[in-house]
Write an enzyme that holds these catalytic residues in place. Structure first.
Site, mmCIF file in Angstrom:
data_model
loop_
_atom_site.group_PDB
_atom_site.id
_atom_site.type_symbol
_atom_site.label_atom_id
_atom_site.label_comp_id
_atom_site.label_asym_id
_atom_site.label_seq_id
_atom_site.Cartn_x
_atom_site.Cartn_y
_atom_site.Cartn_z
ATOM 1 N N GLU A 56 0.675 -1.076 -0.122
ATOM 2 C CA GLU A 56 -0.084 0.065 0.188
ATOM 3 C C GLU A 56 0.879 1.539 0.143
ATOM 4 O O GLU A 56 0.680 2.286 0.995
ATOM 5 C CB GLU A 56 -0.878 0.074 1.176
ATOM 6 C CG GLU A 56 -1.891 -1.210 1.299
ATOM 7 C CD GLU A 56 -2.673 -1.242 2.439
ATOM 8 O OE1 GLU A 56 -2.540 -0.262 3.543
ATOM 9 O OE2 GLU A 56 -3.739 -2.080 2.423
ATOM 10 N N GLU A 87 -5.575 -11.294 -1.038
ATOM 11 C CA GLU A 87 -6.624 -10.778 0.011
ATOM 12 C C GLU A 87 -7.999 -10.843 -0.436
ATOM 13 O O GLU A 87 -8.866 -9.938 0.179
ATOM 14 C CB GLU A 87 -6.179 -9.744 0.856
ATOM 15 C CG GLU A 87 -4.602 -9.634 1.001
ATOM 16 C CD GLU A 87 -4.414 -8.294 1.883
ATOM 17 O OE1 GLU A 87 -5.434 -7.475 2.447
ATOM 18 O OE2 GLU A 87 -3.244 -7.827 1.840
#
Ligand code: GLA
Length: 392
Positions: free
Chosen positions: A176, A281
């Site tokens: 991220e 994920e």
């Protein structure tokens, strides 16, 4: 090590549920698909059904590992061919302060996965979140400078990646680092080191385990601006020989978001650079989004029964919508094999999914393939049936 080896052929506590659910699932899917389903069940598990296509993985909670929850471990071994630690390798958990490493749960995960022949993923080395408060400062509390933070990063990566060298197949090296508006996320890593913090992380990881596949991992990967920025970074890295091998698309999606055409464009773009694509994920939120512009302002951010409608279970229509959403995701991924190496569910079953508490605490969500009793859901059978079509 052997005490946590799971014999895939032995009866296990979830097997009875499983067979019962198979019968129910087969009935729900209808006659036409029963043969395929029976064959796939014979093969024992979703991971086996997709063998040779891509890995099917699950994120494993620290609780499952520390308490060695037997039915969960049995389910993991039967259904999945890849494991990711949900939290126990994050900096805050594995190294809560600079002097102390807590390898216990991570060691258990690696032992379990190795004993069961699984593709192991390390998550995650450099992230702005879930880090100890003093990570960016020296013992006196003064902020580290660029060189000191790079040295800390290198030592951390070298120790962690080095410990599991040859056993962890892939690492989410950086998580991220890009914002939604076409640029680097403002983080302490960026502020102190500069934009090259990310390439250093990849170089350190490569030095620690030259055979590990190294991934950049992020959410909202359908966002065209994020894609454009990342593609620029990737082309530059590949030109200059920065050791990056793949992209992780987290895949925290919902029944009606994101735009899957944009998501697919991202997969195609990364694959066209010769990079591996991992869905790292995956989960599908089925609950009303309290942050959507159409939600009642009064419900945003706070729990209310109105935004927790499936406390007693999923209605038929939503169960089916969930199954179709999973099918769509997998159909897209199948279009892009062989670039796609893995699909990992973020959690093992609905009862322990983070989605029960995010973005609102205390709701009953149903985002995964196994329900709270560890029974496979309709989405699971939909994927089994899809896998069976690939072999016919
Ligand atoms: C991000 C992180 C994961 C996890 C999820 C939420 O996607 O990469 O490690 O924290 O958020 O559970």
């Amino acid at each position: 090590m052997n005490d946590i080896f799971i014999d895939r052929t032995a009866p296990d506590p979830t097997r009875r549920h499983f067979l019962w659910s198979c019968a129910a699932g087969a009935a729900a899917l209808g006659l036409a698909r029963r043969n395929a389903l029976a064959q796939a069940v014979e093969a024992s598990g979703l991971g086996a059904a997709f063998k040779g296509i891509f890995h099917i993985g699950a994120a494993v909670s620290t609780f499952t590992l520390e308490r060695q929850i037997e039915p969960e471990l049995a389910l993991l071994a039967r259904e999945f061919t890849s494991l990711t630690p949900e939290n126990c390798m994050k900096w805050q958990e594995i190294r809560p302060n600079n002097a102390e490493w807590r390898f216990g749960p991570a060691d258990k995960l690696v032992e379990f996965g190795t004993a069961n022949g699984m593709y192991l993923v390390g998550h995650t080395l450099v992230w702005h979140s879930q880090v100890p408060r003093n990570l960016f400062s020296d013992p006196s509390g003064a902020p580290l400078d660029r060189l000191a933070l790079l040295a800390r990063m290198e030592e951390h990566i070298d120790t962690l990646v080095g410990r599991y060298r040859g056993r962890i197949a892939a690492w989410d090296v950086v998580n991220e680092a890009i914002n939604e508006g076409n640029g680097w996320r403002r983080s302490r890593w960026l502020e102190i080191i500069g934009e090259d913090f990310m390439e250093h992380a990849f170089r350190f990881a490569h030095a620690a385990d030259p055979d590990a596949r190294l991934l950049y991992n992020d959410y909202n990967m359908h966002n065209p601006r994020k894609r454009a920025f990342l593609l620029g970074v990737l082309r530059d890295y590949l030109d200059r020989g920065v050791p990056i091998h793949g992209i992780g698309l987290q895949g925290h999606i919902g029944l009606d978001y994101p735009d899957m055409e944009e998501w697919e464009k991202s997969i195609a773009a990364y694959a066209s650079l010769g990079l591996e694509v991992h869905v790292t994920e995956l989960d599908v939120d089925v609950l009303p989004n309290p942050n959507s512009p159409t939600a009642e302002v009064s419900t945003r951010g706070e729990y209310s029964e109105a935004i927790d409608p499936y406390r007693e279970g999923l209605p038929e229509a939503v169960e089916e919508a969930l199954a179709q959403r999973y099918r769509l995701v997998f159909e897209i991924l199948l279009e892009h094999r062989p670039a796609v190496k893995r699909v990992t569910m973020w959690g093992l079953h609905d009862g322990i999914s983070w989605k029960n508490n995010f973005p609102i605490r205390g709701r009953t969500n149903h985002p995964l393939l196994f329900d709270r009793d560890l029974r496979p859901k309709r989405a699971y059978f939909e994927l089994l049936a899809l896998a069976a079509t690939l072999r016919s």
